[in-house]
Write a protein that holds these residues in place. Sequence first.
Motif, PDB file in Angstrom:
ATOM      1  N   VAL A   1      -0.071 -20.478 136.078  1.00 26.56           N
ATOM      2  CA  VAL A   1      -0.927 -20.157 134.937  1.00 26.56           C
ATOM      3  C   VAL A   1      -1.404 -18.712 135.008  1.00 26.56           C
ATOM      4  O   VAL A   1      -1.227 -17.926 134.068  1.00 26.56           O
ATOM      5  CB  VAL A   1      -2.134 -21.119 134.882  1.00 26.56           C
ATOM      6  CG1 VAL A   1      -3.099 -20.704 133.769  1.00 26.56           C
ATOM      7  CG2 VAL A   1      -1.667 -22.556 134.679  1.00 26.56           C
ATOM      8  N   CYS A   2      -2.007 -18.338 136.113  1.00 25.82           N
ATOM      9  CA  CYS A   2      -2.495 -16.967 136.279  1.00 25.82           C
ATOM     10  C   CYS A   2      -1.340 -15.981 136.406  1.00 25.82           C
ATOM     11  O   CYS A   2      -1.376 -14.886 135.828  1.00 25.82           O
ATOM     12  CB  CYS A   2      -3.404 -16.892 137.505  1.00 25.82           C
ATOM     13  SG  CYS A   2      -4.026 -15.235 137.868  1.00 25.82           S
TER      14      CYS A   2
ATOM     15  N   ALA B   1      -7.295 -17.354 132.332  1.00 25.75           N
ATOM     16  CA  ALA B   1      -6.204 -17.857 133.173  1.00 25.75           C
ATOM     17  C   ALA B   1      -6.433 -17.583 134.653  1.00 25.75           C
ATOM     18  O   ALA B   1      -5.954 -18.343 135.507  1.00 25.75           O
ATOM     19  CB  ALA B   1      -4.879 -17.240 132.736  1.00 25.75           C
ATOM     20  N   CYS B   2      -7.166 -16.513 134.959  1.00 29.34           N
ATOM     21  CA  CYS B   2      -7.250 -16.067 136.350  1.00 29.34           C
ATOM     22  C   CYS B   2      -8.653 -15.999 136.939  1.00 29.34           C
ATOM     23  O   CYS B   2      -8.810 -15.614 138.104  1.00 29.34           O
ATOM     24  CB  CYS B   2      -6.595 -14.681 136.490  1.00 29.34           C
ATOM     25  SG  CYS B   2      -4.840 -14.627 136.092  1.00 29.34           S
TER      26      CYS B   2
ATOM     27  N   ARG C   1      -8.012 -13.793 127.355  1.00 32.89           N
ATOM     28  CA  ARG C   1      -6.953 -14.722 127.771  1.00 32.89           C
ATOM     29  C   ARG C   1      -6.632 -14.544 129.249  1.00 32.89           C
ATOM     30  O   ARG C   1      -6.456 -15.517 129.994  1.00 32.89           O
ATOM     31  CB  ARG C   1      -5.696 -14.505 126.926  1.00 32.89           C
ATOM     32  CG  ARG C   1      -4.506 -15.369 127.362  1.00 32.89           C
ATOM     33  CD  ARG C   1      -3.289 -15.127 126.486  1.00 32.89           C
ATOM     34  NE  ARG C   1      -2.134 -15.879 126.954  1.00 32.89           N
ATOM     35  CZ  ARG C   1      -1.279 -15.435 127.871  1.00 32.89           C
ATOM     36  NH1 ARG C   1      -1.446 -14.225 128.409  1.00 32.89           N
ATOM     37  NH2 ARG C   1      -0.257 -16.180 128.251  1.00 32.89           N
TER      38      ARG C   1
ATOM     39  N   ILE D   1      -8.461 -19.728 140.129  1.00 30.08           N
ATOM     40  CA  ILE D   1      -7.154 -20.382 140.162  1.00 30.08           C
ATOM     41  C   ILE D   1      -7.198 -21.632 141.038  1.00 30.08           C
ATOM     42  O   ILE D   1      -8.035 -21.768 141.929  1.00 30.08           O
ATOM     43  CB  ILE D   1      -6.047 -19.431 140.672  1.00 30.08           C
ATOM     44  CG1 ILE D   1      -6.276 -19.079 142.147  1.00 30.08           C
ATOM     45  CG2 ILE D   1      -5.964 -18.184 139.822  1.00 30.08           C
ATOM     46  CD1 ILE D   1      -5.104 -18.339 142.771  1.00 30.08           C
TER      47      ILE D   1
ATOM     48  N   GLU E   1      -1.352 -23.546 141.464  1.00 29.21           N
ATOM     49  CA  GLU E   1      -0.996 -22.270 140.845  1.00 29.21           C
ATOM     50  C   GLU E   1       0.431 -21.849 141.162  1.00 29.21           C
ATOM     51  O   GLU E   1       1.140 -21.318 140.303  1.00 29.21           O
ATOM     52  CB  GLU E   1      -1.971 -21.174 141.278  1.00 29.21           C
ATOM     53  CG  GLU E   1      -1.569 -19.762 140.886  1.00 29.21           C
ATOM     54  CD  GLU E   1      -1.479 -19.545 139.373  1.00 29.21           C
ATOM     55  OE1 GLU E   1      -0.678 -18.686 138.943  1.00 29.21           O
ATOM     56  OE2 GLU E   1      -2.210 -20.233 138.629  1.00 29.21           O
TER      57      GLU E   1
ATOM     58  N   ASN F   1       1.653 -16.042 135.166  1.00 33.56           N
ATOM     59  CA  ASN F   1       2.266 -15.766 133.867  1.00 33.56           C
ATOM     60  C   ASN F   1       1.385 -14.839 133.018  1.00 33.56           C
ATOM     61  O   ASN F   1       1.892 -13.946 132.328  1.00 33.56           O
ATOM     62  CB  ASN F   1       2.521 -17.066 133.111  1.00 33.56           C
ATOM     63  CG  ASN F   1       3.668 -17.865 133.710  1.00 33.56           C
ATOM     64  OD1 ASN F   1       4.548 -17.308 134.379  1.00 33.56           O
ATOM     65  ND2 ASN F   1       3.670 -19.171 133.491  1.00 33.56           N
ATOM     66  N   ALA F   2       0.086 -15.048 133.098  1.00 30.04           N
ATOM     67  CA  ALA F   2      -0.837 -14.195 132.341  1.00 30.04           C
ATOM     68  C   ALA F   2      -0.794 -12.766 132.866  1.00 30.04           C
ATOM     69  O   ALA F   2      -0.840 -11.799 132.097  1.00 30.04           O
ATOM     70  CB  ALA F   2      -2.257 -14.748 132.441  1.00 30.04           C
TER      71      ALA F   2
END
Length: 451
Positions: free
Chosen positions: A209-210, A195-196, A191, A199, A204, A212-213
Amino acid sequence: MREGVLSWGLVLQFTLQLFLCFSKCHGGSLGEISALMAPHISPIPSENPEPFLPVLGPSPMMPLTPLANGNVPVLSGLCKLNFSAVDTLLTITATDCWTSFAPYLANVVCCPQFDATLVTLIGQSSKDSGMLALNLTHSKQCLSDVEKILTSRGANVRLQKICSIRAANLTEASCPVISTDSFESIVDSSRLLLACRKIDHVNECCEQVCQNAISDAAQKIALNGMSSLSGGSVSGEQLSQIDDCKNIVLRWLASKLDPPSANSVLRGLANCKINKACPLVLPNITHVVQECGEVIRNQTTCCKAMEIYVSKLQEQSFITNVQALNCAAFLGMKLQKANVSKNIYNLCHINIKDFSLQATVGSQEYGCLLPSLPSDATYDRTTGVSFICDLNDNIAAPWPSPSSEYVSTCNKTTKLPAVPKATSAQKGLHNQKWKVPLFITIMSVIKMLLL
């Protein structure tokens, strides 16, 4: 002491000889400043300066590359990190942090790249060591070796101080997980990578997205597998652990990506952070308040006080267009709290480029703003070190509303300056139809060299 003054004098002599060449290309006009040892150049004024590539000539005291004159650094032999894995990034960092100009590019280009290189270095080395952090002794040895490599390639010798990098930054700090095996047994690696891995540098910062992950992964390894802070109180110590664990997450990411990709992700995340604040130190506003506060008795003296104040900001550093918007908003709030109610930005015709380091083109001074997504500086044996900035960000400085904190690029109604495209700009230089030499002086650099 005399030797030091002589050295700075040589740099000053070298820096003062700068030319601006404008190129009329299909996609617009671009220019280049190159450092040349010329006795005197008569300025040719320009009413509408275009985006340009300032080229910072290398200091006579520093080698162009370690291979240029055999200046190979002598390392300690005690650092086990894999320097060869990030050799390209080390060269990029040395160029971004070039000698005398590093302090002026520190916040936006130099220090984010230096930090990204260190993160990637530890991440890539963890493939062999299985560890995502160094102990303090090893950190000191490795940071010293990194500094030697960078300075041998032309970087500023005070880079650690300029970027506030300490040996402790390479350790685990308070994060309880440092091995790749432990990390992957706790975190949903697939996951995180999804997400990363790559980017979106534009979206971003808003969509996160990245980010938060990364936060979720940091919380898990800091809080014994917990994925969320909701529903329970968290101590200051735990929050500090989560923050330290974000560094571990970034190093793990750097171990799973190739160095250029890791560097791209790290620099993109850094841009989100730097564009949320004003990096300038705002001087005392007393004199501006005296002349512009409450009912303005004399517009001329008010604007003169504002001009003097802004000139102090122009001595500090190159900043991005978004940072300039934030600096204008921050200063505006300080003035409002001190009973300056009238929009003196509008009254005194203050633009966002007035908050940046100034370049003198002919007889005119222009603010040199970097794009919100700044590119790396580049090195060429012929032209020197260059970076992209824009002289045409004629955006009025925003007089803030009382509730403003900082300018959000996520607000689609916010009017932002155009972002010059690095690739097309650099290609344009090789297709120029004509050149006009102009004498350029970076005023703040001269002041620094004379100190």
